[in-house]
Design a protein around this motif. Structure first.
Motif, mmCIF file in Angstrom:
data_model
loop_
_atom_site.group_PDB
_atom_site.id
_atom_site.type_symbol
_atom_site.label_atom_id
_atom_site.label_comp_id
_atom_site.label_asym_id
_atom_site.label_seq_id
_atom_site.Cartn_x
_atom_site.Cartn_y
_atom_site.Cartn_z
ATOM 1 N N GLU A 12 -59.045 -57.429 -28.566
ATOM 2 C CA GLU A 12 -58.868 -56.892 -27.282
ATOM 3 C C GLU A 12 -59.621 -55.228 -27.249
ATOM 4 O O GLU A 12 -59.940 -54.473 -28.536
ATOM 5 N N TYR A 13 -59.224 -55.069 -26.013
ATOM 6 C CA TYR A 13 -59.619 -53.736 -25.553
ATOM 7 C C TYR A 13 -59.254 -53.345 -24.070
ATOM 8 O O TYR A 13 -58.681 -53.986 -23.574
ATOM 9 N N GLN A 14 -58.591 -52.081 -24.388
ATOM 10 C CA GLN A 14 -57.383 -51.811 -23.357
ATOM 11 C C GLN A 14 -58.552 -50.559 -22.422
ATOM 12 O O GLN A 14 -59.195 -50.084 -22.863
ATOM 13 N N SER A 20 -58.958 -49.219 -14.135
ATOM 14 C CA SER A 20 -57.329 -50.363 -13.728
ATOM 15 C C SER A 20 -57.407 -49.606 -11.867
ATOM 16 O O SER A 20 -57.417 -50.928 -11.254
ATOM 17 N N LYS A 63 -52.659 -58.721 -18.335
ATOM 18 C CA LYS A 63 -51.789 -57.620 -18.560
ATOM 19 C C LYS A 63 -50.463 -58.029 -18.268
ATOM 20 O O LYS A 63 -49.742 -59.537 -18.253
ATOM 21 N N SER A 67 -47.461 -52.839 -20.500
ATOM 22 C CA SER A 67 -49.086 -52.442 -20.793
ATOM 23 C C SER A 67 -49.650 -52.198 -19.929
ATOM 24 O O SER A 67 -49.850 -52.811 -19.154
ATOM 25 N N PRO A 68 -50.750 -51.984 -20.245
ATOM 26 C CA PRO A 68 -51.755 -51.415 -19.976
ATOM 27 C C PRO A 68 -52.410 -53.059 -19.486
ATOM 28 O O PRO A 68 -52.456 -53.826 -20.738
ATOM 29 N N LYS A 70 -55.774 -55.345 -20.080
ATOM 30 C CA LYS A 70 -56.567 -55.294 -21.229
ATOM 31 C C LYS A 70 -57.729 -56.529 -20.888
ATOM 32 O O LYS A 70 -57.572 -57.642 -20.168
ATOM 33 N N ASN A 181 -61.731 -44.289 -23.081
ATOM 34 C CA ASN A 181 -61.029 -42.547 -23.117
ATOM 35 C C ASN A 181 -61.274 -42.288 -22.635
ATOM 36 O O ASN A 181 -61.096 -41.163 -21.773
#
Length: 415
Positions: A12-14, A20, A63, A67-68, A70, A181
């Motif tokens: 999983e990648y945020q 977004s 989504k 939660s953010p 992903k 990030n």
């Protein structure tokens, strides 16, 4: 449609906050046309190699509440959509080289907007091969949440190289670095340096932009389109060959900014690829790393845009915005893909034309969303497509400059 899945990676990648924000942006891409055969099997092998190396490309957007956003990669389940369309004896017109038809979208349920893929089993990346006996078209069609122009054309280069050289991916890892990030950190640091007025401008500009468009008088606008050759661009640059030593850097984009500047403006805006700006974002960064840079022209130049203004803003990045700051009507927005298209994908031969990928043949009402805007991108090895939208009197002045330059076949549409 065939799914090309990653072999054995579950991850999983945020995504970043910046990525977004691209939910409203459409899927996008270019269609690359060739007169030599493109082997479907070899193309699928190349896609498989890239997906196994960069599994996020085969993921799905997820989504959950509070939660953010992903990207979830499920091996052997989700994947890249591969579409092979044999046009048989259908004629391909050399003028438009069969921009992808509506039936492609309808038959394979390809989404229009990036947000349409959230919480659905919808590929983030499609590779489409159109062909008949004479022409072959290769398209990468990608979700904007996952990629910007810098990502896109680098991915197109990787796919072409992998098609031509079976060992290319193994020799070139990592193809991309994935540290989402980094862009948020940069945007946050840049935002802190803004004045309170610019912070307000940045946070409210999109709303103001929409309101201005709603109330704007759209009866006085023109759209210009033409083909510029390398010789045309060299002619534009030649007029400034006697630059002083400290102004020796003079790119094609610098020349275009000045050439298209025919009336005073207060603010100029352009998307800047942050990967090459020494701001901590790697050159092979995967996600969105192109932000709008905005700066002001100088009153001592009567607010006419000079390439030195652009050069300074590129070096200093004075104003980073998430959306276009268009409070003032005296602005100009320029978008260039020229540097991003330095590599022309050959897929074992020579590219004959690269065009924006469009599903529909219905003519677009380009003047319904009135924006002072110019765009240029590479069309063939020696040709570039220039689009310019502005008030009628301004477009008329640009048209005269193009005619004096020797440009022919200028298309003008008026509202």
């Amino acid at each position: 449609m065939e799914l090309i899945t990653n072999s054995n990676v579950h991850r999983e990648y945020q995504l970043s906050k910046f990525d977004s924000q691209m939910r409203l942006a459409p899927y996008y891409g270019v269609i690359n046309w060739y007169q030599h055969p493109i082997d479907s099997h070899r193309l699928k092998i190349a896609i498989q190699q890239i997906v196994d190396t960069v599994p996020i490309l085969a993921g799905r957007l997820v989504k959950k509440l509070f939660s953010p956003l992903k990207v979830v990669c499920n091996p052997q389940k989700s994947g890249v959509g591969f579409i092979d369309i044999d046009l048989d004896e259908q004629e391909i017109n050399l003028d438009n080289l069969l921009d992808a038809k509506s039936y492609v979208k309808n038959e394979f349920n390809i989404p229009k907007n990036s947000s349409d893929a959230i919480n659905k089993d919808t590929p983030l990346l499609y590779v489409i091969l159109n062909h008949n006996q004479n022409y072959y078209g290769v398209t990468i069609f990608i979700n904007h949440i996952l990629a910007d122009g810098g990502t896109y054309f680098k991915l197109l280069e990787y796919l072409s190289q992998a098609y031509e050289d079976p060992e290319y991916v193994a020799k070139s890892e990592p193809l991309f670095t994935i540290h989402f990030n980094k862009i948020d950190d940069f945007i946050e640091a840049s935002f802190k340096q803004l004045s309170w007025k610019d912070k307000l401008l940045s946070s409210t500009s999109f709303l103001v932009f929409i309101l201005k468009d709603f109330f704007q008088n759209k009866n006085n606008w023109s759209y210009l389109e033409c083909i510029l050759t390398k010789e045309n661009l060299n002619s534009i640059k030649e007029k400034n060959k006697n630059l002083s030593q400290e102004e020796s850097a003079y790119s094609t984009n610098d020349a275009l900014f000045e050439f298209l500047s025919v009336v005073p403006i207060k603010r100029f805006i352009f998307p800047c690829n942050l990967r090459y700006r020494n701001v901590g974002i790697p050159e092979n960064y995967l996600g969105n790393a192109e932000a709008f840079v905005s700066d002001l022209t100088k009153p001592e130049n009567n607010y006419m845009l000079k390439h030195t203004d652009v050069r300074k803003s590129i070096n200093q990045l004075p104003g980073i915005y998430s959306f276009l700051p268009t409070f003032n009507s005296k602005y100009m927005f320029h978008n260039s893909w020229v540097k991003l298209q330095n590599y022309l994908p050959g897929f074992g031969g020579k590219l004959i034309r690269q065009k924006l990928f469009e599903f529909d043949d219905i003519p677009k009402d380009v003047l319904s969303f009135a924006v002072k805007y110019s765009q240029i991108y590479r069309y063939t090895e020696n040709e570039y497509l220039l689009i310019y939208i502005n008030l009628k009197n301004v477009v008329s002045q640009v048209e005269k400059k193009l005619i004096n330059l020797g440009v022919e076949d200028i298309i003008i549409k008026t509202s």
